[in-house]
Every structure is written in C-alpha cells, then in structure tokens.
Scaffold this active site. Structure first.
Site, PDB file in Angstrom:
ATOM      1  N   ASP A   1      -1.347   6.975   6.095  1.00 49.33           N
ATOM      2  CA  ASP A   1      -2.410   6.034   5.762  1.00 49.33           C
ATOM      3  C   ASP A   1      -2.517   5.098   6.966  1.00 49.33           C
ATOM      4  OD1 ASP A   1      -3.983   3.930   4.922  1.00 49.33           O
ATOM      5  OD2 ASP A   1      -2.687   3.344   3.235  1.00 49.33           O
TER       6      ASP A   1
ATOM      7  N   LYS B   1     -11.294  -1.801   7.598  1.00 53.24           N
ATOM      8  CA  LYS B   1     -10.348  -2.601   8.365  1.00 53.24           C
ATOM      9  C   LYS B   1     -10.622  -2.509   9.874  1.00 53.24           C
ATOM     10  CE  LYS B   1      -8.105  -3.480   4.512  1.00 53.24           C
ATOM     11  NZ  LYS B   1      -7.265  -2.440   3.918  1.00 53.24           N
TER      12      LYS B   1
ATOM     13  N   TRP C   1       0.839  -1.211   0.000  1.00 54.02           N
ATOM     14  CA  TRP C   1       0.000   0.000   0.000  1.00 54.02           C
ATOM     15  C   TRP C   1       0.868   1.254   0.000  1.00 54.02           C
ATOM     16  CZ3 TRP C   1      -4.345  -1.292  -1.796  1.00 54.02           C
ATOM     17  CH2 TRP C   1      -4.979  -2.485  -1.413  1.00 54.02           C
TER      18      TRP C   1
HETATM   19  C1  LIG Z   1      -6.761  -2.008   2.533  1.00 51.96           C
HETATM   20  C2  LIG Z   1      -5.764  -0.938   2.553  1.00 51.96           C
HETATM   21  C3  LIG Z   1      -5.735   0.073   1.568  1.00 51.96           C
HETATM   22  C4  LIG Z   1      -6.694   0.092   0.402  1.00 51.96           C
HETATM   23  O1  LIG Z   1      -7.946   0.452   0.827  1.00 51.96           O
HETATM   24  P1  LIG Z   1      -9.146   0.625  -0.235  1.00 51.96           P
HETATM   25  O2  LIG Z   1     -10.185   1.238   0.654  1.00 51.96           O
HETATM   26  O3  LIG Z   1      -9.480  -0.738  -0.728  1.00 51.96           O
HETATM   27  O4  LIG Z   1      -8.699   1.527  -1.297  1.00 51.96           O
HETATM   28  C5  LIG Z   1      -4.797   1.069   1.686  1.00 51.96           C
HETATM   29  N1  LIG Z   1      -3.913   1.090   2.692  1.00 51.96           N
HETATM   30  C6  LIG Z   1      -3.898   0.136   3.645  1.00 51.96           C
HETATM   31  C7  LIG Z   1      -2.901   0.215   4.748  1.00 51.96           C
HETATM   32  C8  LIG Z   1      -4.828  -0.905   3.614  1.00 51.96           C
HETATM   33  O5  LIG Z   1      -4.819  -1.851   4.551  1.00 51.96           O
END
Ligand SMILES: *Cc1c(COP(=O)(O)O)cnc(C)c1O
Length: 355
Positions: free
Chosen positions: A168, A192, A101
């Site tokens: 993020d 998540k 990511w």
């Molecule tokens: C799952 C995830 C993403 C992607 O998320 P989406 O909502 O599917 O775009 C980005 N960063 C991290 C750390 C993730 O776990």
C-alpha cells in the site's frame, strides 16, 4: 493571502493542474462540453485513461508484464482486493503492522486466509517501522505499508525478503524511486500524492493473478478490469483526469528522481528545525522518519495557542496532527513547494525567539 497547504489528504495539488482541470470542467478539449458530461467511452476520455495508465508505467519504470488500473473503493477496498487476487484459497501471507492503515489491511486479509503478522510497532504507538521476522516460505506475499501517513514513519527502502511484495503506497507513491521487480502488486489511493479522491491505482504483475482458485466478484477481480483496459464499468472520470494531469506535471519536472530530491530537501528543512528548536520534539524515531508526513509536538503545550495563532497569520493550513498522535503533522506531498516549508520553519523559529 497565500495559503500553505500541509493537509494530509485530500491535499495540495499543483496550481497549474487545478487551473487546467477547472477549464476542462467547463469546456473539455474545445468540445463545448464538460469533461464530466461526456461518455467515458468517447475517444476524448479513452485517451485520458490511456495516457494516465501509460504515464504510471513510465514514471515508475514498470516492466512490460505490469498492468495499471484506476478503480474505485479507495485503498480501503484495496486491502481486500489485494488479498482476494493474490492469496490462494487455503494459503497464507505475511503482513507488517506499522500503523493504522497497515492494521486495517491485516483485518481485511484475515477474512481470506491465514495472516502472519511478522512485525508490529503497535505497542509503541507506531513510533517506528518495526523489525520483522523472515516471512514463512509458504507466504504468498509480504504486505507492507510503505509510508504511515498518520504516524509519520516510512520504510527507508524496499524490504528485502525471499517472497514477493505487495504494498500500500497510498501516501508516498511517486515521491521516490524504487525497483518494481520484487512486487506483485502496488496500490495507492489517489488523494495523497497523485490526484483528487475517488480513484485508487493498482499496478500489478499480470502473470501473478488468476491463481488463487477463488470465486472473485467481478468488480474485485483485477483480471476482469485488465481485460477491459480499466473500463469494465464507468470509471471515476474526474479523478482519473486530474490524476493524469498531475502525472504529466511530474513528468514535466523531470520525473520521480527529481521529485525525490525536492522531497528530501523539504523534509531535511523541517526535521532540522524540529531537532534544533528547543520548543518542539518529533514523534517518529529518527531512523523511521517519513519524507512525506513529519509528525511533531510542542514539549510544553501551553505554547499551543500562540503557535496556532502564528501559523494562522502566516497562512499555514492543515497542520493539525491526527487524533491518534496529537500535536502537529506537516504533510509535504509532491505539490508542496519548499517555500511553504520555509514559512513553517520561520514560524517555529519566531515562536522560540518570543520566549
Ligand atoms: C489514506 C490512506 C489509506 C486509505 O485510503 P482511502 O482511499 O481513504 O481508502 C490507506 N492507506 C494509506 C497508507 C493511507 O494514507
């Protein structure tokens, strides 16, 4: 049979949240209408949005200069949205490449300016959080991914640098306390640790946006959304509602400090077993281990059929590792009870005893 849900995302949500959401899908606030068939401008939904935003501020202890939004596009659009709002035209920013990511965040930001990747653990299949160089003093910010969902590594604390931070936090937001002071922006996909898929939360210092000298499409402009209280267009009403219920549940448990203790107890239980059990080994380096996603594998793959069967018998679901790592991944988000981790540990012990 009770199912123990170790899915990496979308993932487990508290049962009481699911029950309340199910009821509201049929009859919301005793209106005789479903949550998903009323206007997003109705008082009943505006209250949901306002409560969700204010719970984020309260749980994360955000200073007054922060705004909170619930938008769409997932964290994947967040990569670009972060950069277009904070990276000035002709400017530069620093990124840490700690996983898939993080790498995608670099790719999107590169569309907008000079990106200095000041640390990367890619060559080592992201087994650890990399060491990193001091960000260039002209860096608009340092971007990092606090928890690497796929590889099971996590920054053990906030990076200490001289430039502002952008993170993020998709897979560990609300899992542990942290000081929001050094951040200009935090973003996180809901699915998540916060709610269902369909919304991404942005928490940012409103005094730091609007300075890039760029033309920003309305939907990507955080200032536009903030000026409309996260109601610039139709928000993802169901996702925001369930997120609000989950945030309320977190508060009712006693807040993030209490949740952090629960999460630490869960990860201690699984890692102690991974280290003790002669049949398994961990993927992540010890000093980088994630409290949210524990990645591990069988040393001898021939035990896999038996282990998988025992897991299935015990009601364990979602344990398969991501294809880029293989093996197993136990995701232990806030809503996963420690009893589920104990069930997994018992299965691991049982497998070893049978040998
Ligand atoms: C799952 C995830 C993403 C992607 O998320 P989406 O909502 O599917 O775009 C980005 N960063 C991290 C750390 C993730 O776990």
């Amino acid at each position: 049979m009770k199912i123990h849900n170790f899915s990496a995302g979308p993932c487990i949500l508290p049962q009481e949240v699911l029950n309340e959401a199910a009821e509201s899908i049929k009859n919301f606030n005793q209106l005789g209408l479903s949550l998903i068939e009323i206007s997003h401008r109705s008082k009943d939904f505006v209250n949901v949005m306002e409560e969700a935003r204010s719970l984020v501020k309260e749980l994360l202890n955000l200073p007054d200069r922060f705004d909170v939004l619930f938008l769409q596009g997932g964290a994947s659009l967040g990569f670009y949205t972060a950069a277009i709002n904070l990276l000035p035209e002709g400017g530069r920013a620093s990124y840490i490449d700690s996983g898939t990511w993080a790498n995608k965040a670099v790719k999107e930001a590169k569309l907008l300016g000079q990106i200095d990747v000041i640390g990367s653990s890619k060559a080592d299949n992201y087994k650890a959080i990399p060491a990193f160089d001091i960000p260039h003093e002209d860096s608009a910010y340092l971007h990092y991914t606090s928890n690497n969902t796929i590889f099971g590594t996590q920054f053990q604390g906030t990076p200490e640098v001289e430039v502002p931070l952008v993170a993020d936090m998709s897979s560990d937001i609300f899992s542990r306390t942290f000081d929001p002071e050094p951040f200009h922006l935090i973003y996180a996909g809901a699915q998540k640790n916060m709610g269902p898929a369909g919304t991404v939360m942005y928490a940012f210092d409103r005094t730091q946006i609007g300075k890039t000298n760029r033309t920003i499409p309305s939907y990507l402009d955080l200032a536009v959304h903030a000026s409309k209280d996260s109601m610039f267009n139709t928000p993802p009403v169901f996702s925001v509602y369930v997120t609000m219920l989950t945030l309320k549940w977190m508060k009712s448990l006693g807040g993030i400090g209490v949740i952090q203790e629960r999460n630490e107890a869960k990860s201690k239980l699984i890692y102690e077993e991974i280290d003790r059990n002669s049949l398994f080994e961990g993927h992540a380096e010890l000093s980088s281990r994630s409290h949210m996603n524990a990645t591990f594998q069988l040393i001898d793959e021939t035990h896999a059929t038996r282990f998988d069967a025992l897991c299935k018998e015990a009601g364990i679901s979602g344990l398969k590792g991501h294809r880029s790592v293989g093996g197993y991944r136990a995701s232990m988000y806030n809503a996963l009870p420690i009893e589920s981790v104990q069930v997994l540990v018992d299965v691991m012990k049982h497998l070893e005893q049978k040998q």
